[in-house]
Write a protein that holds these residues in place. Structure first.
Motif, PDB file in Angstrom:
ATOM      1  N   CYS A 130      23.702  26.395 -32.850  1.00  0.00           N
ATOM      2  CA  CYS A 130      25.026  26.769 -31.978  1.00  0.00           C
ATOM      3  C   CYS A 130      25.203  28.001 -31.720  1.00  0.00           C
ATOM      4  CB  CYS A 130      26.133  26.084 -32.897  1.00  0.00           C
ATOM      5  SG  CYS A 130      25.922  24.433 -33.180  1.00  0.00           S
ATOM      6  N   ALA A 131      24.476  29.027 -32.366  1.00  0.00           N
ATOM      7  CA  ALA A 131      24.823  30.476 -32.491  1.00  0.00           C
ATOM      8  C   ALA A 131      23.883  30.843 -31.093  1.00  0.00           C
ATOM      9  CB  ALA A 131      24.589  31.329 -33.404  1.00  0.00           C
ATOM     10  N   ASP A 132      22.998  30.037 -30.532  1.00  0.00           N
ATOM     11  CA  ASP A 132      22.225  30.443 -29.546  1.00  0.00           C
ATOM     12  C   ASP A 132      22.679  29.667 -28.300  1.00  0.00           C
ATOM     13  OD1 ASP A 132      20.290  31.776 -31.087  1.00  0.00           O
ATOM     14  OD2 ASP A 132      19.023  30.007 -31.422  1.00  0.00           O
ATOM     15  N   ALA A 133      23.567  28.816 -28.400  1.00  0.00           N
ATOM     16  CA  ALA A 133      24.293  28.218 -27.185  1.00  0.00           C
ATOM     17  C   ALA A 133      25.024  29.264 -26.392  1.00  0.00           C
ATOM     18  CB  ALA A 133      25.309  27.158 -27.392  1.00  0.00           C
ATOM     19  N   ALA A 134      25.355  28.917 -25.070  1.00  0.00           N
ATOM     20  CA  ALA A 134      26.008  30.234 -24.202  1.00  0.00           C
ATOM     21  C   ALA A 134      27.707  29.445 -24.218  1.00  0.00           C
ATOM     22  CB  ALA A 134      25.420  30.048 -22.930  1.00  0.00           C
ATOM     23  N   PRO A 135      28.454  30.011 -24.880  1.00  0.00           N
ATOM     24  CA  PRO A 135      29.993  29.652 -24.830  1.00  0.00           C
ATOM     25  C   PRO A 135      30.521  29.630 -23.256  1.00  0.00           C
ATOM     26  CG  PRO A 135      29.812  31.654 -25.961  1.00  0.00           C
ATOM     27  CD  PRO A 135      28.355  31.120 -25.580  1.00  0.00           C
ATOM     28  N   TRP A 136      30.132  30.677 -22.499  1.00  0.00           N
ATOM     29  CA  TRP A 136      30.637  30.652 -21.062  1.00  0.00           C
ATOM     30  C   TRP A 136      30.549  29.322 -20.335  1.00  0.00           C
ATOM     31  CZ3 TRP A 136      27.265  29.711 -17.386  1.00  0.00           C
ATOM     32  CH2 TRP A 136      25.818  29.758 -17.742  1.00  0.00           C
ATOM     33  N   ALA A 137      29.509  28.654 -20.685  1.00  0.00           N
ATOM     34  CA  ALA A 137      29.290  27.351 -19.944  1.00  0.00           C
ATOM     35  C   ALA A 137      30.152  26.146 -20.503  1.00  0.00           C
ATOM     36  CB  ALA A 137      27.888  26.826 -20.316  1.00  0.00           C
ATOM     37  N   LEU A 138      30.802  26.561 -21.399  1.00  0.00           N
ATOM     38  CA  LEU A 138      32.024  25.222 -22.022  1.00  0.00           C
ATOM     39  C   LEU A 138      33.378  25.558 -21.108  1.00  0.00           C
ATOM     40  CD1 LEU A 138      31.321  25.695 -25.702  1.00  0.00           C
ATOM     41  CD2 LEU A 138      30.332  23.882 -24.173  1.00  0.00           C
ATOM     42  N   SER A 139      33.893  24.197 -21.189  1.00  0.00           N
ATOM     43  CA  SER A 139      35.287  24.248 -20.581  1.00  0.00           C
ATOM     44  C   SER A 139      36.163  24.853 -21.509  1.00  0.00           C
ATOM     45  CB  SER A 139      35.583  22.865 -20.111  1.00  0.00           C
ATOM     46  OG  SER A 139      35.728  22.068 -21.528  1.00  0.00           O
ATOM     47  N   GLU A 140      37.534  25.124 -21.147  1.00  0.00           N
ATOM     48  CA  GLU A 140      38.533  25.638 -21.935  1.00  0.00           C
ATOM     49  C   GLU A 140      38.636  24.517 -23.025  1.00  0.00           C
ATOM     50  OE1 GLU A 140      43.198  26.602 -21.378  1.00  0.00           O
ATOM     51  OE2 GLU A 140      41.970  28.090 -20.611  1.00  0.00           O
ATOM     52  N   LEU A 180      35.853  25.119 -25.697  1.00  0.00           N
ATOM     53  CA  LEU A 180      36.224  25.979 -26.416  1.00  0.00           C
ATOM     54  C   LEU A 180      36.880  26.051 -27.526  1.00  0.00           C
ATOM     55  CD1 LEU A 180      35.696  28.906 -23.659  1.00  0.00           C
ATOM     56  CD2 LEU A 180      34.062  28.241 -25.519  1.00  0.00           C
ATOM     57  N   ILE A 181      38.048  25.405 -27.246  1.00  0.00           N
ATOM     58  CA  ILE A 181      39.219  25.245 -28.435  1.00  0.00           C
ATOM     59  C   ILE A 181      38.534  24.087 -29.193  1.00  0.00           C
ATOM     60  CG2 ILE A 181      41.553  24.371 -28.765  1.00  0.00           C
ATOM     61  CD1 ILE A 181      42.221  25.252 -25.926  1.00  0.00           C
ATOM     62  N   ALA A 182      37.714  23.228 -28.843  1.00  0.00           N
ATOM     63  CA  ALA A 182      37.449  22.110 -29.831  1.00  0.00           C
ATOM     64  C   ALA A 182      36.332  22.968 -30.831  1.00  0.00           C
ATOM     65  CB  ALA A 182      36.715  21.114 -29.085  1.00  0.00           C
ATOM     66  N   VAL A 183      35.497  24.028 -30.266  1.00  0.00           N
ATOM     67  CA  VAL A 183      34.635  24.645 -31.025  1.00  0.00           C
ATOM     68  C   VAL A 183      35.175  25.577 -31.800  1.00  0.00           C
ATOM     69  CG1 VAL A 183      33.130  26.778 -30.903  1.00  0.00           C
ATOM     70  CG2 VAL A 183      32.938  24.620 -29.256  1.00  0.00           C
ATOM     71  N   LEU A 184      36.476  26.104 -31.523  1.00  0.00           N
ATOM     72  CA  LEU A 184      37.215  27.004 -32.461  1.00  0.00           C
ATOM     73  C   LEU A 184      37.694  26.419 -33.548  1.00  0.00           C
ATOM     74  CD1 LEU A 184      38.605  30.133 -32.877  1.00  0.00           C
ATOM     75  CD2 LEU A 184      40.577  28.962 -31.727  1.00  0.00           C
ATOM     76  N   ASP A 185      38.461  25.239 -33.149  1.00  0.00           N
ATOM     77  CA  ASP A 185      38.985  24.063 -34.439  1.00  0.00           C
ATOM     78  C   ASP A 185      37.676  23.840 -35.371  1.00  0.00           C
ATOM     79  OD1 ASP A 185      41.316  24.567 -33.340  1.00  0.00           O
ATOM     80  OD2 ASP A 185      41.128  22.529 -32.014  1.00  0.00           O
ATOM     81  N   THR A 186      36.794  23.403 -34.860  1.00  0.00           N
ATOM     82  CA  THR A 186      35.591  22.966 -35.863  1.00  0.00           C
ATOM     83  C   THR A 186      35.153  24.057 -36.717  1.00  0.00           C
ATOM     84  OG1 THR A 186      35.170  21.454 -33.931  1.00  0.00           O
ATOM     85  CG2 THR A 186      33.385  21.633 -35.869  1.00  0.00           C
TER      86      THR A 186
END
Length: 416
Positions: A15-25, A28-34
């Protein structure tokens, strides 16, 4: 458990190698919560391991003075963070199962779990285990809405919800528990920063806070209309004044056989030419101006150092040879020389590498500075002490701890 954690670590690494800029808002919030929920679940696993290691005495067996000190060295934490880790592990170990389950499920944070555990302990004392379990359920539900500080305030009146008939009596018990927590949590941490500065942090109980204010407030008042210092700078200068006043009383207890004092190492030429910087006995550097100010009101003692920092000769403020030898040890070792220990010289005593009872001389080549804990540990364990080729102490661990028995050194007090 090790295999599962390895798989989890691998998944997180991907997951650390994934690009967060490609995610929708929304994603991104789901990533933060998880990730936040995973942090709490991992904390539950880590705290269980810390508690088990502490219970087994692993840290002391490996030469550390406490589990917190061992964790600081092992995980490269601030010692205050390591102490909090050990304290929280102990708190959760005796907390109702619902607290640990909530943390393991990721529905409460580590700090919320601490608040709930503390509150449950108070309620259990005043109202019994069953009421405490009910209080835990209410607090876990509230944790979804409130941060730890608010949750603690609400927890003070939890019996209004869990057992209204016991609320008044429990309020008195809660006040007593707050006093006990204040006594338990009191601490002051001194951390070295770049440039020879110290960061002072801590928590004072009510009595110590009142004493500090009574002393600091009159000394930190502005000295006149031309005083340009901010309030924080005035409090800093007031604390320094308090320390100077304490040293001048001559009533402070001795440290390591010498009266309380400040030791500054500088060159003779630098001092006479008013150009040389200095080094305190704890390894902190001082500017030439600071050295000159201290020298105005100090006894100046000669000390001759070799090129590698070995002490070749020291002056004597009194006739006892031990006084000069101790100053030499402080200049060489800087504090407790046992690997991983950061205790300063004032907390240390001189240890004979070859014991006095075995004919060992009282000399610099046969001495090493050790704090009380490590002095006892070296005497009753299989650790060996010797001086390296450069004249500085090194410690050889027992074979059961390190089969290769590679010598270890203390790096906390190195000045270069």
């Amino acid at each position: 458990m090790i295999d599962e954690l390895a798989r989890a670590e691998s998944a997180v690494a991907s997951c650390a190698d994934a690009a967060p800029w490609a995610l929708s808002e929304h994603d991104l919030i789901a990533v933060l919560d998880t990730t936040h929920r995973l942090q709490q679940r991992l904390a539950a696993v880590q705290l269980a391991a810390v508690r088990e290691l502490d219970g087994r005495g692993t840290a002391v067996a490996q030469g550390a003075s406490s589990t917190a000190v061992w964790l600081r060295d092992r995980l490269r934490l601030d010692v205050s963070a390591a102490r909090r880790l050990v304290g929280l592990a102990a708190t959760l170990d005796v907390a109702p199962p619902g607290v640990r389950a909530a943390l393991a499920d990721g529905v409460v944070t580590v700090e919320q779990a601490r608040v709930i555990a503390d509150t449950a302990a108070t309620v259990s004392t005043s109202a019994g285990v069953e009421v405490a379990d009910g209080a835990v359920g209410v607090l876990v539900e509230w944790a979804g809405q409130f941060e730890p500080s608010v949750l603690r305030r609400m927890g003070a009146r939890i019996l209004d919800h869990a057992a209204p008939d016991l609320a008044d009596a429990a309020a008195a018990a809660a006040l007593a528990a707050d006093d006990a927590r204040a006594a338990r949590d009191r601490h002051v941490t001194i951390s070295e920063q770049a440039g020879g500065r110290l960061r002072l942090t801590g928590t004072l109980d009510a009595e110590a806070a009142a004493l500090l204010r009574a002393v600091i407030d009159p000394l930190s008042a502005p000295s006149g209309t031309d005083d340009t210092r901010c309030a924080g700078q005035r409090r800093h200068d007031a604390l320094a004044d308090v320390c100077r006043l304490a040293l001048r009383t001559g009533e402070l207890p001795e440290n390591g056989g010498d009266p309380a004092h400040v030791v500054v190492t500088t060159s003779y030429d630098g001092l006479t030419r008013q150009l040389g910087a200095g080094v305190l006995d704890v390894g902190l550097r001082l500017t030439a101006d600071a050295v000159r100010r201290l020298a105005c009101d100090a006894a100046v003692l000669p000390a001759v150092l070799g090129g590698a920092g070995q002490v070749l000769d020291v002056g004597r403020q009194r006739r006892l040879v031990t006084g000069a030898l101790r100053r030499a040890l402080v200049l060489r070792d800087g504090g407790c020389a046992f690997p991983g220990c950061d205790r300063p010289p004032r907390w240390c005593a001189a240890h004979h590498i070859r014991h006095w009872a075995d004919g060992g001389p009282t000399s610099l080549d046969n001495a090493v500075l050790l704090c009380g804990h490590h002095h006892r540990h070296v005497h009753r364990s299989d650790w060996a002490v010797r001086l390296g080729a450069d004249g500085h102490p090194e410690f050889v661990p027992p074979a059961w701890l390190d089969p290769d028995q590679l010598p270890r050194r203390n790096h906390y007090h190195r000045r270069t």
